[in-house]
Write an enzyme that holds these catalytic residues in place. Structure first.
Site, PDB file in Angstrom:
ATOM      1  N   ASP A 182      -0.636   1.629  -3.928  1.00 53.85           N
ATOM      2  CA  ASP A 182      -1.453   0.664  -4.666  1.00 53.85           C
ATOM      3  C   ASP A 182      -2.758   1.242  -5.171  1.00 53.85           C
ATOM      4  OD1 ASP A 182      -2.645   0.864  -2.138  1.00 53.85           O
ATOM      5  OD2 ASP A 182      -3.297  -1.227  -2.140  1.00 53.85           O
ATOM      6  N   ASP A 226      -5.349   2.809  -3.584  1.00 52.09           N
ATOM      7  CA  ASP A 226      -6.621   2.755  -2.867  1.00 52.09           C
ATOM      8  C   ASP A 226      -6.853   3.951  -1.938  1.00 52.09           C
ATOM      9  OD1 ASP A 226      -4.862   2.094  -0.838  1.00 52.09           O
ATOM     10  OD2 ASP A 226      -5.772   0.154  -0.367  1.00 52.09           O
ATOM     11  N   ARG A 227      -5.861   4.812  -1.767  1.00 53.82           N
ATOM     12  CA  ARG A 227      -6.028   5.990  -0.912  1.00 53.82           C
ATOM     13  C   ARG A 227      -6.041   7.260  -1.749  1.00 53.82           C
ATOM     14  NH1 ARG A 227      -3.132   5.112   4.884  1.00 53.82           N
ATOM     15  NH2 ARG A 227      -3.642   2.909   5.141  1.00 53.82           N
ATOM     16  N   SER A 263       0.812  -1.215   0.000  1.00 56.34           N
ATOM     17  CA  SER A 263       0.000   0.000   0.000  1.00 56.34           C
ATOM     18  C   SER A 263       0.844   1.264   0.000  1.00 56.34           C
ATOM     19  CB  SER A 263      -0.968  -0.025   1.180  1.00 56.34           C
ATOM     20  OG  SER A 263      -1.894   1.043   1.093  1.00 56.34           O
ATOM     21  N   HIS A 264       0.718   2.073   1.042  1.00 61.22           N
ATOM     22  CA  HIS A 264       1.363   3.384   1.123  1.00 61.22           C
ATOM     23  C   HIS A 264       2.763   3.304   1.699  1.00 61.22           C
ATOM     24  CE1 HIS A 264      -0.657   2.312   4.791  1.00 61.22           C
ATOM     25  NE2 HIS A 264       0.112   3.145   5.462  1.00 61.22           N
ATOM     26  N   ASP A 292      -1.948   6.729  -3.538  1.00 62.81           N
ATOM     27  CA  ASP A 292      -0.831   6.075  -2.845  1.00 62.81           C
ATOM     28  C   ASP A 292      -0.253   4.927  -3.660  1.00 62.81           C
ATOM     29  OD1 ASP A 292      -2.974   4.300  -2.541  1.00 62.81           O
ATOM     30  OD2 ASP A 292      -2.189   3.543  -0.647  1.00 62.81           O
ATOM     31  N   LYS A 296     -11.267   0.145  -1.092  1.00 57.17           N
ATOM     32  CA  LYS A 296     -11.268   1.596  -1.216  1.00 57.17           C
ATOM     33  C   LYS A 296     -10.603   1.958  -2.532  1.00 57.17           C
ATOM     34  CE  LYS A 296      -7.430   1.783   2.176  1.00 57.17           C
ATOM     35  NZ  LYS A 296      -7.625   0.555   2.982  1.00 57.17           N
TER      36      LYS A 296
END
Length: 541
Positions: A279, A281-282, A113-114, A277, A376
């Site tokens: 991946d 999703d943010r 992710s982030h 971010d 998300k």
């Protein structure tokens, strides 16, 4: 095809967190480490023989190597097909959509992710189920149990698949289809939003900055914003995914995307700024002269969702994670729809979405999405904002100010204490839990504690109970603070403090000043500085 059974030894540290298994790259590079975990995932599932598995990731360091391992292990375990994004690229929301659109059995999302990427940085593997969402706890618990007992894994002896060429090949006794990672997702977005209205807005001189942070959303933003919506070339910045994200931290917050914030607060600021971010999703939303917090963004998107074609029928309900501010609650009340408070972790929204009880969901950690997928979705949130701006023909700042005038304002902030010594963080939480029964009725910094608990979630769909999801201290008048340990880091512990104050009439206060007494009260009650040795947070958002 030859299938080999390889003897192996279990690792004791492969417990999936809220978003899968995350460790440093050198940990994943240990002998059989990734293989053990992937086999343990498959060993914990039933009924996938001959069915399709989606594989993709955010392009970070070690993605390509693990994708090849995953393809070969999937073949050996009896999957009939693997669908993989070209170059190994699939944003997390796009992977969710691909699983759902092509009715795959599930998918492996390779991302942290982030978190930063590179040879000595972070890597992760997450399993998503057939609805496109993260595996529920009963599956992740089974995976963890299997990782502690595994003695062998199966792998097909096969040449590496060329994942840089779109098309279908036979490999390892199954079909491998390499797809354009953007096409299906972009087509889905066109069904949800008024692309004509957004195109007209850009044609009229609307200026935007989107920072993809050299992460997975770059190709998606380039195609959708510039190619399909006609935004000027250069609107999407840092759009080439890099294994180390250009040496930067791909977290769209005011620390790691400070350059975007500074530009949006400058004298020649564009009309709208956004970022996503690692991946995809943010999201980060910044209007000209105003930062929109993730909690406020969720509330404002929900209040205006009907302006987008995909949501013109109205919302079935709104769901938010417990640490997210109560701003969305006031919107749900005004709309006459349900509001659901869940633990942190997108998997908890899955049941509500599948049951048709919620349409839009959000987490304070910059995650927002809807029932179009089961993750998300950063770019989705950006596009919904653009749709709202195009229809209302007002600035983001004007929309925010009118929203607060209608619903009041929840001043809100999150303070992250990163890489805290794990024993110290756990000791803080344990001591605070022990204090909870004695807190109600006491005064701290002039504030009276109304209630204090350790949040437990009772799922209204399946009746499951998730305990110890975050400590809440609520004060009279609607203010509160929340403390919880995050499950997304890979080193030490991340202690998160959330503070919130509701104001009916005062909308122009500095956020940190408005929350100063609550921040001090949280330290008085929990002893954050004394336990962690930190005088200030690592990140404030």
């Amino acid at each position: 095809m030859t299938i080999r059974t390889v003897e192996t030894t279990p690792y004791d540290d492969q417990k999936p967190g809220t978003s899968g298994l995350r460790k440093k790259v050198p940990v994943f590079q240990q002998k059989n480490y990734a293989e053990n975990f992937i086999q343990s995932v498959f060993d914990s599932l039933d009924g996938f023989s001959g069915k399709a598995l989606v594989i993709g990731g955010d392009g970070r360091y070690y993605n390509r190597e693990v994708i090849q391992k995953a393809i070969a292990i999937a073949a050996a375990n009896g999957f009939g097909k693997v669908i993989v994004g070209k170059g190994g690229i699939l944003s997390t929301p796009a992977a969710s959509h691909i699983i759902r659109k092509y009715m795959a059995f599930g998918g492996l999302v390779l991302s942290a992710s982030h978190n930063p990427g590179g040879p000595h940085e972070d890597f992760g593997i997450k399993y998503n189920i057939g609805n496109g969402g993260p595996a529920p706890e009963k599956i992740t618990d089974a995976i963890f149990a299997r990782t502690k007992a595994i003695t062998s894994y199966k792998i097909a002896d096969m040449a590496e698949v060329d994942i840089d060429r779109i098309g279908t090949v036979q490999a390892g006794g199954m079909t491998v289809e390499v797809i354009d990672p953007v096409e299906d997702y972009a087509e889905l977005m066109e069904t949800l939003f008024d692309f004509d209205a957004i195109r007209a807005m850009f044609a009229g001189g609307f200026r935007m900055r989107f920072d993809a942070m050299h992460a997975v959303t770059g190709p998606y933003a380039k195609e959708i914003l510039e190619n399909r919506l006609g935004a000027p070339k250069g609107t999407a910045r840092n759009f080439v995914p890099l294994p180390d994200f250009g040496g930067h931290h791909p977290d769209p917050n005011l620390v790691h995307a400070k350059h975007l914030y500074d530009e949006m607060m400058g004298p020649d600021a564009p009309d709208f700024g956004a970022a996503s971010d690692g991946d995809g999703d943010r999201n980060l939303i910044i209007g000209k002269g105003i930062f929109i917090t993730p909690s406020d963004s969720l509330a404002m998107l929900a209040a205006n969702a009907r302006l987008a074609p995909g949501y013109e029928a109205g919302l079935k309900g709104i769901a938010r994670s417990m640490p997210t501010s109560a701003a969305a609650d006031r919107v749900a009340e005004a709309l006459g729809v349900g509001i659901y408070e869940t633990p942190t972790g997108w998997k908890f929204f899955g049941n509500l979405l599948d049951a048709g009880m919620a349409t839009i969901c959000g987490e304070e950690s910059a995650g927002t999405g809807s029932d179009h997928v089961r993750e998300k979705d950063g770019l989705w949130a950006v596009l919904l904002w653009l749709n709202i701006l195009a229809v209302r023909k007002e600035s983001a700042k004007a929309i925010a100010e009118k929203h607060w005038a209608t619903y009041g304002r929840n001043y809100y902030s999150r303070h992250d204490y990163e890489e805290v010594e794990s024993d110290a963080a756990n000791r803080l939480v344990s001591e605070l839990r022990a204090k909870l029964p004695s807190l109600p009725g006491t005064k701290v910094r002039g504030l009276t504690v109304e209630a204090a608990d350790d949040f437990a979630y009772h799922d209204p769909v399946d009746g499951s109970v998730s305990k110890n999801q975050g400590i809440r201290v609520l004060f009279e008048g609607g203010s509160r603070f929340v403390i919880r340990l995050s499950g997304t880091g890979t080193s030490g512990a991340t202690l998160r403090l959330y503070v919130e104050r509701y104001e009916k009439d005062r909308f122009d206060l500095d956020t940190q000043q408005a929350l100063a007494d609550l921040i001090a009260a949280a330290d008085d009650v929990a002893g954050i500085r004394s336990h962690t040795g930190r005088q200030k947070p690592s990140v404030i958002t």
